[in-house]
Design a protein around this motif. Structure first.
Motif, mmCIF file in Angstrom:
data_model
loop_
_atom_site.group_PDB
_atom_site.id
_atom_site.type_symbol
_atom_site.label_atom_id
_atom_site.label_comp_id
_atom_site.label_asym_id
_atom_site.label_seq_id
_atom_site.Cartn_x
_atom_site.Cartn_y
_atom_site.Cartn_z
ATOM 1 N N GLY A 47 1.034 -1.352 0.008
ATOM 2 C CA GLY A 47 0.108 -0.021 -0.038
ATOM 3 C C GLY A 47 0.761 1.354 -0.024
ATOM 4 O O GLY A 47 1.909 1.326 -0.355
ATOM 5 N N THR A 48 0.095 2.301 0.377
ATOM 6 C CA THR A 48 0.920 3.571 0.391
ATOM 7 C C THR A 48 1.339 3.935 2.055
ATOM 8 O O THR A 48 0.779 4.147 2.685
ATOM 9 N N PHE A 49 2.727 3.983 1.930
ATOM 10 C CA PHE A 49 3.542 4.477 3.207
ATOM 11 C C PHE A 49 4.828 4.785 2.989
ATOM 12 O O PHE A 49 5.235 4.349 1.887
ATOM 13 N N SER A 50 5.327 5.626 3.817
ATOM 14 C CA SER A 50 6.757 6.178 3.753
ATOM 15 C C SER A 50 7.867 5.174 4.566
ATOM 16 O O SER A 50 9.049 5.516 4.036
ATOM 17 N N GLY A 51 7.516 4.386 5.283
ATOM 18 C CA GLY A 51 8.309 3.287 5.895
ATOM 19 C C GLY A 51 7.764 2.767 7.106
ATOM 20 O O GLY A 51 6.610 3.119 7.685
ATOM 21 N N ILE A 52 8.313 1.804 7.672
ATOM 22 C CA ILE A 52 7.843 1.213 8.711
ATOM 23 C C ILE A 52 8.768 1.277 9.903
ATOM 24 O O ILE A 52 10.071 1.156 9.918
ATOM 25 N N ASN A 53 8.373 1.783 11.213
ATOM 26 C CA ASN A 53 9.095 1.556 12.167
ATOM 27 C C ASN A 53 9.406 0.389 12.773
ATOM 28 O O ASN A 53 10.416 0.038 13.456
ATOM 29 N N ALA A 54 8.375 -0.481 13.009
ATOM 30 C CA ALA A 54 8.682 -1.818 13.670
ATOM 31 C C ALA A 54 7.215 -2.777 13.004
ATOM 32 O O ALA A 54 6.235 -2.233 12.623
ATOM 33 N N MET A 55 7.438 -4.113 13.053
ATOM 34 C CA MET A 55 6.562 -4.995 13.112
ATOM 35 C C MET A 55 6.635 -5.990 14.203
ATOM 36 O O MET A 55 7.533 -6.092 15.012
ATOM 37 N N GLY A 56 5.650 -6.657 14.120
ATOM 38 C CA GLY A 56 5.408 -7.930 15.393
ATOM 39 C C GLY A 56 4.304 -8.874 15.102
ATOM 40 O O GLY A 56 3.765 -8.692 13.802
ATOM 41 N N TRP A 57 4.325 -9.821 15.921
ATOM 42 C CA TRP A 57 3.368 -10.629 15.786
ATOM 43 C C TRP A 57 2.759 -10.931 17.309
ATOM 44 O O TRP A 57 3.323 -11.003 18.459
ATOM 45 N N ASP A 66 12.995 -7.698 6.708
ATOM 46 C CA ASP A 66 13.745 -7.489 5.639
ATOM 47 C C ASP A 66 12.915 -6.083 4.926
ATOM 48 O O ASP A 66 11.875 -5.988 4.480
ATOM 49 N N ASN A 67 13.756 -5.083 5.493
ATOM 50 C CA ASN A 67 13.343 -3.493 5.142
ATOM 51 C C ASN A 67 12.815 -3.192 3.736
ATOM 52 O O ASN A 67 12.127 -2.556 3.287
ATOM 53 N N ALA A 68 13.875 -3.903 2.933
ATOM 54 C CA ALA A 68 13.597 -3.467 1.375
ATOM 55 C C ALA A 68 12.317 -4.179 0.779
ATOM 56 O O ALA A 68 11.780 -3.734 0.061
ATOM 57 N N LYS A 69 11.819 -5.349 1.465
ATOM 58 C CA LYS A 69 10.678 -6.148 0.980
ATOM 59 C C LYS A 69 9.398 -5.885 2.090
ATOM 60 O O LYS A 69 8.441 -6.143 1.732
ATOM 61 N N ASN A 70 9.596 -4.963 2.968
ATOM 62 C CA ASN A 70 8.402 -4.447 3.715
ATOM 63 C C ASN A 70 7.965 -5.982 4.538
ATOM 64 O O ASN A 70 6.825 -6.239 4.453
ATOM 65 N N THR A 71 8.912 -6.714 4.795
ATOM 66 C CA THR A 71 8.494 -8.201 5.158
ATOM 67 C C THR A 71 8.887 -8.455 6.471
ATOM 68 O O THR A 71 10.113 -8.100 7.088
ATOM 69 N N ALA A 72 8.244 -9.120 7.316
ATOM 70 C CA ALA A 72 9.020 -9.744 8.713
ATOM 71 C C ALA A 72 8.442 -11.043 8.468
ATOM 72 O O ALA A 72 7.479 -11.568 8.034
ATOM 73 N N HIS A 73 9.311 -11.937 9.099
ATOM 74 C CA HIS A 73 9.265 -13.527 9.277
ATOM 75 C C HIS A 73 9.355 -13.781 10.761
ATOM 76 O O HIS A 73 10.211 -13.153 11.531
ATOM 77 N N LEU A 74 8.422 -15.053 11.333
ATOM 78 C CA LEU A 74 8.650 -15.418 12.434
ATOM 79 C C LEU A 74 9.056 -17.008 12.202
ATOM 80 O O LEU A 74 8.224 -17.669 11.892
ATOM 81 N N VAL A 119 3.902 -11.584 20.809
ATOM 82 C CA VAL A 119 4.871 -12.955 20.507
ATOM 83 C C VAL A 119 6.500 -12.276 20.383
ATOM 84 O O VAL A 119 7.367 -12.592 21.284
ATOM 85 N N ALA A 120 6.276 -11.398 19.599
ATOM 86 C CA ALA A 120 7.850 -10.859 19.182
ATOM 87 C C ALA A 120 7.655 -9.518 18.458
ATOM 88 O O ALA A 120 6.734 -9.284 17.558
ATOM 89 N N THR A 121 8.408 -8.721 18.722
ATOM 90 C CA THR A 121 8.476 -7.507 17.733
ATOM 91 C C THR A 121 9.842 -7.163 17.196
ATOM 92 O O THR A 121 10.928 -7.732 17.915
ATOM 93 N N ILE A 122 10.049 -6.647 16.110
ATOM 94 C CA ILE A 122 11.404 -6.115 15.568
ATOM 95 C C ILE A 122 11.258 -4.733 14.908
ATOM 96 O O ILE A 122 10.272 -4.477 14.342
ATOM 97 N N THR A 123 12.270 -3.736 15.343
ATOM 98 C CA THR A 123 12.156 -2.469 14.714
ATOM 99 C C THR A 123 13.160 -2.647 13.483
ATOM 100 O O THR A 123 13.734 -3.397 12.921
ATOM 101 N N SER A 124 12.792 -1.371 12.904
ATOM 102 C CA SER A 124 13.611 -1.412 11.668
ATOM 103 C C SER A 124 15.074 -1.337 11.397
ATOM 104 O O SER A 124 15.837 -1.649 10.536
ATOM 105 N N SER A 125 15.497 -1.186 12.638
ATOM 106 C CA SER A 125 17.032 -1.228 13.024
ATOM 107 C C SER A 125 17.538 -2.769 13.426
ATOM 108 O O SER A 125 18.800 -2.930 13.818
ATOM 109 N N GLY A 126 16.428 -3.553 13.501
ATOM 110 C CA GLY A 126 16.959 -4.830 13.958
ATOM 111 C C GLY A 126 16.747 -5.248 15.571
ATOM 112 O O GLY A 126 17.067 -6.351 15.754
ATOM 113 N N ASP A 127 16.337 -4.561 16.361
ATOM 114 C CA ASP A 127 16.052 -4.651 17.693
ATOM 115 C C ASP A 127 14.850 -5.561 17.985
ATOM 116 O O ASP A 127 13.817 -5.079 17.334
#
Length: 117
Positions: free
Chosen positions: A26-36, A72-80, A48-56
């Protein structure tokens, strides 16, 4: 408008592994963090878990040492990656994301994980 799409849920035996993925579109300028989050029937929702764009990364005590979140910041994807699964890991796993400039977290539709004993 943004959308989070999860994949990778399913049925696995105790001790097995599953890998969940979540991709933001979709339309967004970036992601600060993702999680599950996960929620089992009759239970409270659990982060369950979170990860920031810097990898924390941060984990619930119940999954430390067994689950690994990656991004994967380039793909706007997170894996668990979920290893050594237990029946109590069963539930609906929902991806969440905190986008730049947003005042709330966005949610995916959820993917079901069932761990059989």
């Amino acid at each position: 408008q943004v959308q989070l799409v999860e994949s990778g849920g399913g049925l696995v035996q105790t001790g097995g592994s599953l890998r969940l993925s979540c991709t933001a579109s979709g339309t967004f300028s970036g992601i600060n963090a993702m999680g599950w989050y996960r929620q089992a029937p009759g239970e409270q929702r659990e982060l369950v878990a979170t990860i920031t764009s810097s990898g924390d990364a941060n984990y619930a005590d119940s999954v430390k040492g067994r689950f690994t979140i990656s991004g994967d910041n380039a793909k706007n994807t997170a894996h668990l990656q979920m290893n050594s699964l237990k029946p109590e890991d069963s539930g609906v796993y929902s991806c969440v994301a905190d986008f730049y400039g947003s005042d709330r977290w966005y949610w995916g539709q959820g993917t079901l994980v069932i761990v059989s004993s």
